[in-house]
Design an enzyme around this catalytic site. Sequence first.
Site, PDB file in Angstrom:
ATOM      1  N   ARG A 160       0.825  -1.220   0.000  1.00 39.52           N
ATOM      2  CA  ARG A 160       0.000   0.000   0.000  1.00 39.52           C
ATOM      3  C   ARG A 160       0.863   1.276   0.000  1.00 39.52           C
ATOM      4  NH1 ARG A 160      -3.136  -3.560  -0.720  1.00 39.52           N
ATOM      5  NH2 ARG A 160      -5.279  -3.713   0.035  1.00 39.52           N
ATOM      6  N   SER A 237     -10.942  -0.990   2.695  1.00 38.70           N
ATOM      7  CA  SER A 237     -10.230  -1.120   3.978  1.00 38.70           C
ATOM      8  C   SER A 237      -9.861   0.275   4.476  1.00 38.70           C
ATOM      9  CB  SER A 237      -8.934  -1.906   3.800  1.00 38.70           C
ATOM     10  OG  SER A 237      -9.200  -3.212   3.368  1.00 38.70           O
ATOM     11  N   GLU A 333      -5.715   4.115   5.775  1.00 36.85           N
ATOM     12  CA  GLU A 333      -5.330   3.994   4.358  1.00 36.85           C
ATOM     13  C   GLU A 333      -5.645   5.258   3.574  1.00 36.85           C
ATOM     14  OE1 GLU A 333      -6.855   1.053   1.654  1.00 36.85           O
ATOM     15  OE2 GLU A 333      -5.488  -0.485   2.317  1.00 36.85           O
TER      16      GLU A 333
HETATM   17  N1  EPU Z   1     -11.088 -10.750   9.813  1.00 34.38           N
HETATM   18  C1  EPU Z   1     -11.847 -10.837  10.966  1.00 34.38           C
HETATM   19  N2  EPU Z   1     -12.903  -9.988  11.112  1.00 34.38           N
HETATM   20  C2  EPU Z   1     -13.250  -9.102  10.172  1.00 34.38           C
HETATM   21  C3  EPU Z   1     -12.469  -8.980   9.001  1.00 34.38           C
HETATM   22  C4  EPU Z   1     -11.384  -9.836   8.851  1.00 34.38           C
HETATM   23  O1  EPU Z   1     -11.578 -11.633  11.849  1.00 34.38           O
HETATM   24  O2  EPU Z   1     -14.239  -8.390  10.374  1.00 34.38           O
HETATM   25  C5  EPU Z   1      -9.974 -11.679   9.623  1.00 34.38           C
HETATM   26  C6  EPU Z   1     -10.307 -12.703   8.520  1.00 34.38           C
HETATM   27  O3  EPU Z   1     -11.021 -13.788   9.026  1.00 34.38           O
HETATM   28  C7  EPU Z   1      -8.923 -13.093   8.056  1.00 34.38           C
HETATM   29  C8  EPU Z   1      -8.128 -11.814   8.212  1.00 34.38           C
HETATM   30  O4  EPU Z   1      -8.830 -11.004   9.142  1.00 34.38           O
HETATM   31  O5  EPU Z   1      -8.375 -14.065   8.895  1.00 34.38           O
HETATM   32  C9  EPU Z   1      -7.917 -11.070   6.907  1.00 34.38           C
HETATM   33  O6  EPU Z   1      -9.169 -10.702   6.363  1.00 34.38           O
HETATM   34  P1  EPU Z   1      -9.432 -10.589   4.774  1.00 34.38           P
HETATM   35  O7  EPU Z   1      -8.906 -11.785   4.068  1.00 34.38           O
HETATM   36  O8  EPU Z   1     -10.850 -10.202   4.591  1.00 34.38           O
HETATM   37  O9  EPU Z   1      -8.489  -9.435   4.273  1.00 34.38           O
HETATM   38  P2  EPU Z   1      -8.089  -8.033   4.913  1.00 34.38           P
HETATM   39  O10 EPU Z   1      -6.717  -8.185   5.477  1.00 34.38           O
HETATM   40  O11 EPU Z   1      -9.147  -7.548   5.828  1.00 34.38           O
HETATM   41  C10 EPU Z   1      -6.907  -7.193   2.749  1.00 34.38           C
HETATM   42  C11 EPU Z   1      -6.852  -5.907   1.994  1.00 34.38           C
HETATM   43  C12 EPU Z   1      -8.082  -5.782   1.100  1.00 34.38           C
HETATM   44  C13 EPU Z   1      -8.083  -6.953   0.127  1.00 34.38           C
HETATM   45  C14 EPU Z   1      -8.094  -8.257   0.930  1.00 34.38           C
HETATM   46  C15 EPU Z   1      -7.946  -9.461   0.039  1.00 34.38           C
HETATM   47  C16 EPU Z   1      -5.618  -4.320   3.352  1.00 34.38           C
HETATM   48  C17 EPU Z   1      -5.676  -3.132   4.235  1.00 34.38           C
HETATM   49  N3  EPU Z   1      -6.778  -4.785   2.911  1.00 34.38           N
HETATM   50  O12 EPU Z   1      -8.036  -7.129   3.605  1.00 34.38           O
HETATM   51  O13 EPU Z   1      -7.971  -4.580   0.368  1.00 34.38           O
HETATM   52  O14 EPU Z   1      -9.219  -6.907  -0.716  1.00 34.38           O
HETATM   53  O15 EPU Z   1      -6.977  -8.277   1.842  1.00 34.38           O
HETATM   54  O16 EPU Z   1      -6.640  -9.507  -0.468  1.00 34.38           O
HETATM   55  O17 EPU Z   1      -4.523  -4.814   3.051  1.00 34.38           O
HETATM   56  C18 EPU Z   1      -8.589  -2.271   0.404  1.00 34.38           C
HETATM   57  O18 EPU Z   1      -7.380  -2.011   0.526  1.00 34.38           O
HETATM   58  O19 EPU Z   1      -9.458  -1.376   0.333  1.00 34.38           O
HETATM   59  C19 EPU Z   1      -9.010  -3.664   0.367  1.00 34.38           C
HETATM   60  C20 EPU Z   1     -10.304  -4.017   0.340  1.00 34.38           C
END
Ligand code: EPU
Length: 337
Positions: A160, A237, A333
């Site tokens: 990012r 995010s 972000e």
């Molecule tokens: N999780 C929770 N509770 C929640 C949300 C997530 O426990 O409410 C846990 C999930 O179960 C998982 C972990 O957190 O174990 C990661 O969650 P997820 O795979 O949904 O991905 P994220 O880390 O929340 C990141 C990016 C997203 C991208 C996804 C998929 C960042 C800040 N965000 O989200 O990017 O779509 O991975 O690769 O790196 C964005 O930047 O706007 C964005 C949507």
Amino acid sequence: MHPQNPVDLSPFNTLALPGKAAAYQKITSPEQLAAPDLAKKNRFILGGGSNLVLTGDFDGLVLHMAIPGKRLVKEDAEAVYIESGAGENWHDFVQWTLQQGWPGLENLSLIPGTVGAAPIQNIGAYGLEVGECFHSLTAWDFEKQAFFPVDRSDCRFAYRDSIFKQEGWHLNGRMAITSVIFRLPKIWTPNSRYAELSNELAARDIAAPTPQDIASAIIAIRQRKLPDPAIIPNTGSFFHNPLVDQAQADALLAKFPALPRYPQPDGRVKLAAGWLIEQAGWKGKYLGPVGMYEKQALVLVNRGGATGADVQRTMAAVQADVKAKFAVDLTPEPIFL
Ligand code: EPU
């Protein structure tokens, strides 16, 4: 064409926050940037407004990048090189490359925003960051009054992050990205390592996915858990996933055995901000009109009528609660204007 003034920016930010720009101009061709009345100092370069928190009125000039155009620039034995105007919608551009038979960007389907903004925060999802497919870009320098090229090696892409987030580049309006070239290898292999994606493909009984299969699986995953900004205003995010050192990750794991953690090549460990926020009690919790989304706690949403101050209040409360419980700092972000 001269700047209009003043202009309501609420339709131009996906959090739908109120705020007026003292002056506003839509930019539909690179040459327009050379107009003398745009050289005035206090500028903000606006793309799709999907990574923006408006904190109030902006006493400057907003340049809304809407430069269109997409084309094959060249091809060699290994790859095709595709150029897009900065104002093209990112998702539409990705789907167009797939229709043309040029896969490689499918994992980044349905990310809101414009092509010109994509390299700035090195958008990434489901195992791919745009920097991996980036070749070069062209930008306009308002001080030197000239276009200049930027190669991949100059961009310092990281999670990012890129050179364009550093002082003196995009963020203070010194320059504006006008077009971007992507390098897409001709030999395509599916990038389906991300667990949620491989599970979705398995659930669809797809063992050898096509680029379209990957795009449609990703679109389905995103639609399931991320709110459509046209219906529930948000910026995706809201916080970065924090990077902590190994010792802190080990200490947290001892206390919270379910802690999701992703070891990085540099020895640090990436934590899941969404998990930390949920554990801190913020999933589906609101302070006035602003809260953290019920289906994905990392997404801050405006359920109607919020101002930039409301966003900042919820943001600060979430940061404080996560800090108190986990001793981890969450960094937002979006850009604040
Ligand atoms: N999780 C929770 N509770 C929640 C949300 C997530 O426990 O409410 C846990 C999930 O179960 C998982 C972990 O957190 O174990 C990661 O969650 P997820 O795979 O949904 O991905 P994220 O880390 O929340 C990141 C990016 C997203 C991208 C996804 C998929 C960042 C800040 N965000 O989200 O990017 O779509 O991975 O690769 O790196 C964005 O930047 O706007 C964005 C949507």
